[in-house]
Scaffold this motif. Sequence first.
Motif, short mmCIF file in Angstrom:
data_model
loop_
_atom_site.label_atom_id
_atom_site.label_comp_id
_atom_site.label_asym_id
_atom_site.label_seq_id
_atom_site.Cartn_x
_atom_site.Cartn_y
_atom_site.Cartn_z
N PHE A 1 -22.27 -3.06 104.61
CA PHE A 1 -22.37 -1.70 105.12
C PHE A 1 -22.27 -1.72 106.63
N CYS A 2 -22.04 -0.55 107.20
CA CYS A 2 -22.00 -0.41 108.65
C CYS A 2 -23.21 0.40 109.09
N GLU A 3 -23.35 0.57 110.40
CA GLU A 3 -24.48 1.32 110.96
C GLU A 3 -24.53 2.73 110.38
N ASN A 4 -23.38 3.40 110.32
CA ASN A 4 -23.39 4.79 109.85
C ASN A 4 -23.53 4.89 108.34
N ALA B 1 -30.17 5.84 104.45
CA ALA B 1 -31.54 6.16 104.88
C ALA B 1 -31.79 7.66 104.76
N ASP B 2 -30.78 8.42 105.08
CA ASP B 2 -30.91 9.87 105.05
C ASP B 2 -31.15 10.36 103.63
N THR C 1 -29.53 0.64 113.12
CA THR C 1 -29.68 0.57 111.65
C THR C 1 -31.13 0.36 111.26
N ALA C 2 -31.78 -0.55 111.96
CA ALA C 2 -33.20 -0.85 111.65
C ALA C 2 -34.06 0.38 111.94
N SER D 1 -34.41 -2.97 100.06
CA SER D 1 -33.95 -2.87 98.66
C SER D 1 -32.69 -2.00 98.58
N ASN D 2 -32.65 -0.89 99.30
CA ASN D 2 -31.46 -0.03 99.22
C ASN D 2 -30.27 -0.66 99.93
N LEU D 3 -30.47 -1.19 101.11
CA LEU D 3 -29.33 -1.71 101.86
C LEU D 3 -28.78 -2.99 101.25
#
Length: 767
Positions: free
Chosen positions: A86-89, A95-96, A41-42, A56-58
């Motif tokens: 949220f989860c990793e995906n 992020a995408d 995730t990071a 800010s988004n997460l």
Amino acid sequence: MLTPSATVVRDVSAPVPFEDSAPRTSKPRVVAAGMPAIISTAKHGIRKMGAIRSISNLSKVNKFDGFDCPGCAWPDPDGHRTFAEFCENGAKAVADEATKRKAGPDFWKKWSVSELSRKSDFWLNEQGRITHPLVLNQNSEHYEEISWDDAFEMIADNLAVLSDPDQAIFYTSGRTSNEAAFLWQLLARTLGTNNLPDCSNMCHESSGHALTQSIGIGKGTVTLDDFIHSDLILIVGQNPGTNHPRMLTALRDAKKNGSSVVSINPLEEAGMGRFKHPQNPLEVLGSGTKIADEHVNLRINGDMALFRGFAKTIISQDACDIEFIEDHTDGFDDYSELVQNTEWGDVESLSGVAREVIERIGNKIAQSKSMIVCWAMGLTQHKNAVQTIQEIANVSLLGGHIGRSGAGLCPVRGHSNVQGDRTVGINHHPSATFLDALDDRFGIEAPRIPGCDAVEAVRRMSSGQSNVFMSMGGNFLSAMSDTRATASALQNCELTVQISTKPNRSHLITGKSALILPCLGRTERDSTGIGDQFVTVENSMGVVHMSVGNARPASDMLMSEPAIVASIGSKLNQSGIHMDIPWLELVNDYDNIRREIESVIPGFDSYNERSRNRGGFYLPNSPRDSRKFDTPTGKANFISNPMSSITADAGKFVMMSIRSHDQYNTTIYGLDDRYRGVKGGRRVVFVNELDMEENGWQELQTVNVSSHYDGKVITSERWYLVPYNIPPGNVATYFPESNELIPLESVADMSNTPTSKSVLVSISTAN
Ligand code: SF4
């Protein structure tokens, strides 16, 4: 139709290009999430958004006052939200979308569509956000910048000269908000067509068909809270660890509350092994929670026979909920007779599972007071998908596991608002009630002839019956089966229009002319003349809730999806297609759109007020809420289908297409599949080790794969063999790469969904 000058033949490659080198493989994982998920995730966040934007988004995703995750449709907790909801995906999806990278006009000047079509989907996606409206003229290989007004004019001109409204197709991807989807269907129907295919035609259409016949609603009947109250949860043909990762939290909590979980899947996935909740240091550092108490690695498409075996066990033990059956169901006697006349031998051979295993789980089901059955594409993309899901409904009805706390049916949607889109009218075969309501409200004559779904859309474009393809989000070319057939269909169009956020293969395989209309993403602020707007979405549990973006848009040139639709509608007004619809007024304040939805669609009373409530509101669901079934019998129906399963002739295999852990639908975030031990590549065929030995194949040997359907053979070259724990005679490949192997004609009965999970293939050594 616009008079075309000499058309340049673009030398584009439709199927995903080959990979230069073999991937690396390692032992598959048996633990999901944990520290690796935190690190991943990071990595994705910082690489694409940078540290500040990541935080800010997460910190806003899936929050009451934040935006809905653009990933899957797993619900958020009703009452509370954790600091990292949220989860990793989900983080990868955010992020995408919020990436700093931009595919601006210079990018499209530099690269021709032919050159871009030879790039991988991963590379294309990495190029970032599209920042300006773009046109690909007939006699050009390069997209060029175009003004919004000229783009809308071009669309209106093409639509205005159609001799038949059904020459146009309006496709919808499941990320589209309720507001944009409602306007999209209104635009299509005011124009005069029901050609409204959507991504659910390729995913849960089979669930909708099956459940509507069985229980009178095409949706699941459970809430998130039911999981904690269940005593048995079956996970069938679904891989939550990758495709709905927060579901693992619900399964962990259910387990801690005494529930038992059974995983039913040809592949034993990491998410069904142990789960380490990334926000719980003790779990991250400890051994986590064992999710599945039992894993049944049945053969591909063995699910119907397996559930028939469960029914045999339950009925033979007189463990049916007779009171529920008598009060609420129809067709039990016929079904019971069919079950008792079914031979165990057939059950075992078609399921690929031994009787004693089936009876052991059948006993668990027979004793269960509150069972939930969850499923995804592993069930819906087969010829007999509808019949299989009806068999699952039958087994649930035997125990009265509908409309009871902790019990129910749970098709888990893969796209954040695919269920909402269908609810607000994205449907190629809408009900007369809905069309009447539209006519009354807008003074239009909505078309009554059903339109085309995704498969029929390809046929219509191939034959020239339709030649304007409009896509609200998505990547139709890559998501559809039979890539080559879909490509030539799209190329047969006069105009293709993609409303998109990032470059994908559908921008490269186009009509003679093409437009890309860059829209705002979920994370981004959407302001109109009267201020910031929010949209709404509906998750898998039927909860409608708000999503409000707050990030600065990737470009000042972006428009919102609702504004794009309204501008096309308004332009059409000017092109002589009179639509007495106040398009621009509707999108000046989205409360106006919601008022229209409330007036046309049942269950949206006080829509604007209730969507502002913390967490939104539940749509009515009579089987869940009151054990009422809106079927012709007024009851839940036991449906007696002959048992079936796909079988492979000698020398052939049954292939299923799957996702890697580094992808979301057709969006490729990376070339690794951490859980299955694959690194740096995607053109892999997972094969049973005994099948490898029997055929004298070596690990990572290069092969060609050919599909066989009704005399039609499609060959896809240069795949790498990976030995894997999959039943003999079964193989698995990643989509969209293997979609070229799925023949357009190979579809599910009734739902017409491509059979991406069961196609007959042969494997030959590559030269
Ligand atoms: S489980 Fe689905 S909706 Fe939730 S954060 Fe993950 S991808 Fe997004």
